[in-house]
Scaffold this motif. Structure first.
Motif, PDB file in Angstrom:
ATOM      1  N   ARG A 106       0.826  -1.212   0.000  1.00  0.00           N
ATOM      2  CA  ARG A 106       0.000   0.000   0.000  1.00  0.00           C
ATOM      3  C   ARG A 106       0.854   1.253   0.000  1.00  0.00           C
ATOM      4  O   ARG A 106       0.496   2.269  -0.615  1.00  0.00           O
ATOM      5  N   ALA A 107       1.986   1.194   0.665  1.00  0.00           N
ATOM      6  CA  ALA A 107       2.908   2.333   0.662  1.00  0.00           C
ATOM      7  C   ALA A 107       3.461   2.560  -0.742  1.00  0.00           C
ATOM      8  O   ALA A 107       3.542   3.706  -1.215  1.00  0.00           O
ATOM      9  N   LEU A 108       3.854   1.474  -1.409  1.00  0.00           N
ATOM     10  CA  LEU A 108       4.366   1.578  -2.780  1.00  0.00           C
ATOM     11  C   LEU A 108       3.304   2.139  -3.721  1.00  0.00           C
ATOM     12  O   LEU A 108       3.583   2.972  -4.575  1.00  0.00           O
ATOM     13  N   LYS A 109       2.074   1.666  -3.539  1.00  0.00           N
ATOM     14  CA  LYS A 109       0.980   2.146  -4.379  1.00  0.00           C
ATOM     15  C   LYS A 109       0.743   3.641  -4.143  1.00  0.00           C
ATOM     16  O   LYS A 109       0.532   4.414  -5.079  1.00  0.00           O
ATOM     17  N   GLY A 110       0.809   4.051  -2.881  1.00  0.00           N
ATOM     18  CA  GLY A 110       0.642   5.466  -2.554  1.00  0.00           C
ATOM     19  C   GLY A 110       1.727   6.316  -3.180  1.00  0.00           C
ATOM     20  O   GLY A 110       1.469   7.418  -3.673  1.00  0.00           O
ATOM     21  N   ASN A 111       2.950   5.811  -3.165  1.00  0.00           N
ATOM     22  CA  ASN A 111       4.061   6.547  -3.778  1.00  0.00           C
ATOM     23  C   ASN A 111       3.872   6.681  -5.291  1.00  0.00           C
ATOM     24  O   ASN A 111       4.144   7.744  -5.852  1.00  0.00           O
ATOM     25  N   ARG A 112       3.400   5.600  -5.922  1.00  0.00           N
ATOM     26  CA  ARG A 112       3.175   5.650  -7.368  1.00  0.00           C
ATOM     27  C   ARG A 112       2.098   6.665  -7.695  1.00  0.00           C
ATOM     28  O   ARG A 112       2.216   7.426  -8.671  1.00  0.00           O
TER      29      ARG A 112
END
Length: 226
Positions: free
Chosen positions: A216-222
């Motif tokens: 979810r953190a990676l998705k938020g960064n993207r």
């Protein structure tokens, strides 16, 4: 034309015409034309679709066909036709020959498709289907399970198949990707799904929570970059 003047080949077609009309019902008309008298060629009719009577003339189509091809004229089967009052017909014209091969008449079948066309349009409209991809679900095939556990198992299995790599040789990043895909498909909305995913990926449920947080953190960064 008197009955005794009708060519035997034409006379023999009367029960055929009557049988065809009776078989296909009220929407079917079958007529016989004696082409020795084009101006009053209709000598027999069974059913009524075109509202013609005995003594009606041959059609312009038959005249044109005979003018073009003479006795070599081929039968015309299943062509589109329309009446002046708007009926849509499926028509066939079958040429009848004497023993020498000369065309002496024709048997014409006219089937009124108007009601069928209306039904066809209704059915086509009703049967129009939309692909789930149009709504953004490119990789989703709705499944009808017997219980929620089957739903979870199916989604997990589909994700692992899409990744195309056996779990024992998957890297951590690939497992995080699997968790992200499962999250996108709402699997973690189901109570107990974490345990199922943990078992499928051969890790602990606490590891799944960590993977989920990381995904979810990676998705938020993207999304932030976009």
């Amino acid at each position: 034309m008197a009955s005794d003047q009708i060519h035997p080949a034409l006379e023999a077609m009367k029960p055929v015409a009557r049988g065809i009309a009776a078989t296909f019902g009220k929407n079917c008309e079958v007529v016989l034309h004696d082409l020795s008298e084009p101006s009053s060629s209709l000598i027999f009719k069974a059913g009524s679709v075109t509202n013609r009577e005995i003594g009606a003339p041959v059609t312009n189509l038959v005249l044109e066909a005979l003018q073009r091809y003479g006795d070599a004229t081929k039968d015309l089967i299943g062509y589109l036709n329309r009446t002046k009052d708007g009926k849509v017909l499926k028509s066939s014209t079958i040429f009848i020959r004497d023993n020498s091969g000369k065309i002496i008449g024709c048997l014409c079948i006219n089937f009124d498709l108007t009601e069928f066309q209306l039904a066809k349009n209704i059915l086509e409209d009703f049967c129009q289907l939309k692909d789930l991809a149009e709504a953004g679900f490119e990789r989703t095939q709705e499944q009808f399970a017997r219980d929620i556990n089957e739903v979870v198992d199916n989604v997990v299995e589909n994700v692992l198949q899409e990744l195309g790599k056996p779990v024992p040789v998957m890297t951590k990043e690939e497992k995080v990707k699997a968790v992200e895909m499962l999250d996108d498909r709402g699997i973690f909305l189901v109570k107990g799904a974490v345990d199922v995913v943990a078992q499928a990926l051969a890790v602990s449920k606490y590891t799944i929570y960590n993977y989920l947080e990381e995904a979810r953190a990676l998705k938020g960064n993207r999304r932030a970059v976009l």
